[in-house]
Design an enzyme around this catalytic site. Structure first.
Site, short mmCIF file in Angstrom:
data_model
loop_
_atom_site.label_atom_id
_atom_site.label_comp_id
_atom_site.label_asym_id
_atom_site.label_seq_id
_atom_site.Cartn_x
_atom_site.Cartn_y
_atom_site.Cartn_z
N TRP A 150 0.80 -1.23 0.00
CA TRP A 150 0.00 0.00 0.00
C TRP A 150 0.83 1.27 0.00
CZ3 TRP A 150 1.89 2.21 4.35
CH2 TRP A 150 2.32 1.36 5.37
N LYS A 174 -3.19 -7.98 -7.71
CA LYS A 174 -3.92 -7.84 -6.44
C LYS A 174 -3.33 -6.68 -5.65
CE LYS A 174 -4.01 -9.02 -2.24
NZ LYS A 174 -4.54 -7.80 -1.60
N SER A 176 -3.19 -3.81 -2.55
CA SER A 176 -3.34 -3.95 -1.10
C SER A 176 -4.76 -3.57 -0.68
CB SER A 176 -2.34 -3.05 -0.38
OG SER A 176 -2.70 -2.95 0.98
N GLU A 248 10.20 -8.52 -3.74
CA GLU A 248 10.72 -7.21 -3.31
C GLU A 248 10.26 -7.04 -1.87
OE1 GLU A 248 12.69 -5.39 -4.93
OE2 GLU A 248 12.48 -6.01 -7.01
N CYS A 282 10.22 0.85 1.91
CA CYS A 282 11.17 -0.25 2.07
C CYS A 282 12.59 0.30 2.05
CB CYS A 282 10.98 -1.25 0.93
SG CYS A 282 10.99 -0.46 -0.69
N GLU A 379 12.77 -3.69 10.71
CA GLU A 379 12.13 -2.69 9.85
C GLU A 379 10.92 -2.12 10.59
OE1 GLU A 379 9.77 -3.92 6.38
OE2 GLU A 379 10.88 -2.41 5.23
#
Ligand code: NAD
Length: 476
Positions: A150, A174, A176, A248, A282, A379
């Site tokens: 998202w 697909k 989010s 990823e 990310c 993270e």
């Protein structure tokens, strides 16, 4: 309730059991809802993509390029609506939503150009052996599933969709469940361009819908962007079926600041690297490694810069940073503030949720964070920066590489020979020197170690959807 799934060239209502609320994170309130696609609808989408494959892969590369340019053009025509929707549903400041849209447009144009060059890649292979000729054919992988997160919904989808269509693949996308509306534009554009039915299918839903696609035996490949925990499930399913997968995944990336940097410039880079998209990247440079020789001058200015950021509702205020995009993410970041208190970390800025409606947190800086701290290693996916000092170049390289992730890094130094040397030593997929988060469609995207498998963007992004075939003929 929104009609929200694009299957075999038709918009249909979801028949799944999950109802998805689409939220405005600045208010913490829903503004739309839709029913998820059922597993049977995922089957229909995969079947439609399979039926559409032979004709789509037989189209000329220039015909496919024409469609891709059409996507780019029509994204531009929907500019204001798509910017507003990203501001409302993601909480992105306007300038960030604009950059996302421009990125998606550039991606479709770039892969249109690569598609036009495809015929020249199918060429004779010079052989040492006499009596034989061989030629290369780059064929589409087939029917591909694309599962995306998202945080950059228009962009991550474009990075998969454009090269997959350019290669001649048919797709089931697909999006989010947190941001299921913005990518509907891709279905609307496919409709208005007259893209053959079944070439692009879009199914929305939560984990159940994602798993129905991720586990589907009718796919030739799955390309996934998202968390490591879901990525490993997607990989397990691909391994059970022995089919290819691109992943990823997450990151815990460093920004390394040497003592020859201009302090104010370095502060700007550090702030951008951790507060863009409210740190929900990310590639967020969430570890600051600052040289002993500059740390005492830099840290107070960094503290002031973070405290002076304008945090608020991008739809009603001039802001530098919006809210976190979901309540789940807000709760997760808040839990790291609690962990930091338990670990006794030194907090120089922020470290708290804002006392207002919506899912806001303050930009945060912890200093002298121990190497075994959870905040140094995990993270967080929010505007939470952890800093450590270093004394030598070797130490900076070792601490940057000491991570289970390897997505990106930034190196800041006036000594360009040193910056290049350090960049070469870092175990990551992309290094920026004296800049942050500068992503160009011509360069690759993807990581080493736990940050994933494969590369997107550039020619590597196209190769991910191509199968190499050779035809060797005996001249007899
Ligand atoms: P997530 O893994 O929770 O969800 C990603 C997608 O997977 C969503 O569409 C979700 O519905 C779907 N999904 C959930 N369960 C599934 C299952 N069992 N099988 C198949 N699909 C399933 O990730 P997120 O919270 O949406 O995104 C944040 C994560 O994405 C972060 O870890 C971030 O680092 C990563 N990310 C990576 C990159 C990159 O390029 N490396 C880019 C953006 C985000």
């Amino acid at each position: 309730m929104t009609t929200s799934h694009y299957i075999a060239g038709r918009w249909v209502e979801g028949q799944g059991s999950d109802c998805i609320s689409v939220n405005d994170p600045a208010l913490g309130q829903p503004f739309a809802e839709l029913m998820a696609a059922s597993a049977a609808q995922v089957d229909q989408a995969v079947a439609a993509a399979r039926v559409a494959l032979p004709a789509w892969k037989a189209t000329s590369a220039s015909e496919r390029a024409g469609y891709l340019r059409g996507f780019a053009e029509q994204l531009g025509q929907r500019r204001e609506a798509l910017i507003s929707l990203q501001m409302r549903n993601n909480g992105k400041p306007r300038h960030e939503a604009e950059i996302d849209l421009d990125d998606a447009i550039a991606t479709f144009n770039y892969y249109a150009e690569l598609a036009e060059q495809l015929p020249s890649k199918n060429r004779e292979v010079p052989l040492a052996a006499p009596g034989f000729t061989a030629r290369t054919r780059l064929e589409p992988v087939g029917v591909v599933g694309l599962i995306v997160p998202w945080n950059f919904p228009l962009v991550t989808s474009a990075w998969k969709l454009a090269p997959a269509l350019a290669a001649g693949c048919t797709v089931v996308l697909k999006p989010s469940e947190v941001t299921p509306l913005v990518e509907q534009a891709y279905g609307q554009i496919a409709d208005s361009l007259g893209l053959p039915a079944g070439v692009l299918n879009i199914v929305n839903g939560k984990a159940e819908t994602g798993a129905a696609l991720g586990n589907h035996t009718g796919l030739d490949k799955l390309s996934f962007t998202g968390s490591n925990s879901v990525g490993s499930q997607v990989m397990r399913s691909a391994s059970a079926q022995c089919r290819p997968v691109t992943l990823e995944l997450g990151g815990k990336s460093a920004i390394v600041v040497f003592d020859d940097c201009d302090v104010d410039q370095a502060v700007d880079w550090i702030v951008a690297g951790i507060t863009w998209n409210a740190g929900q990247m990310c590639s967020a440079t969430s570890r600051l490694l600052v040289h002993d020789g500059i740390a005492d001058a830099l840290l107070p200015r960094l503290q002031a810069a973070l405290e002076n950021l304008r945090v608020g509702n991008p739809l009603t205020e001039e802001v530098d940073m919006g809210p976190l995009t979901s309540q789940a993410q807000w709760l997760k970041v808040a839990s790291y503030f609690a962990t930091a208190r338990e670990e006794g970390l030194q907090c120089l800025a922020g470290g708290r949720a804002l006392d207002r409606d919506g899912w806001f947190v303050s930009p945060t800086l912890y200093t002298d964070v121990p190497k075994d701290s959870r905040l140094w290693n995990e993270e967080i996916f929010g505007p939470v920066l952890c800093a450590r000092r270093f004394a030598t170049e070797a130490q900076a390289i070792a601490e940057t590489n000491d991570s289970r992730f390897g997505l990106v890094a930034t190196v800041c130094s006036a000594d360009l020979a040193r910056a290049e040397r350090v960049a070469d030593a870092l175990e990551v997929g992309h290094v920026w020197i004296n800049s942050v988060q500068a992503v160009f469609v011509e360069t690759s995207w993807g990581g080493t170690k736990g940050s994933g498998i494969g590369r997107e963007l550039g020619p590597w992004g196209l190769s991910a959807y191509q199968s190499v075939k050779h035809v060797t003929r005996c001249l007899g």
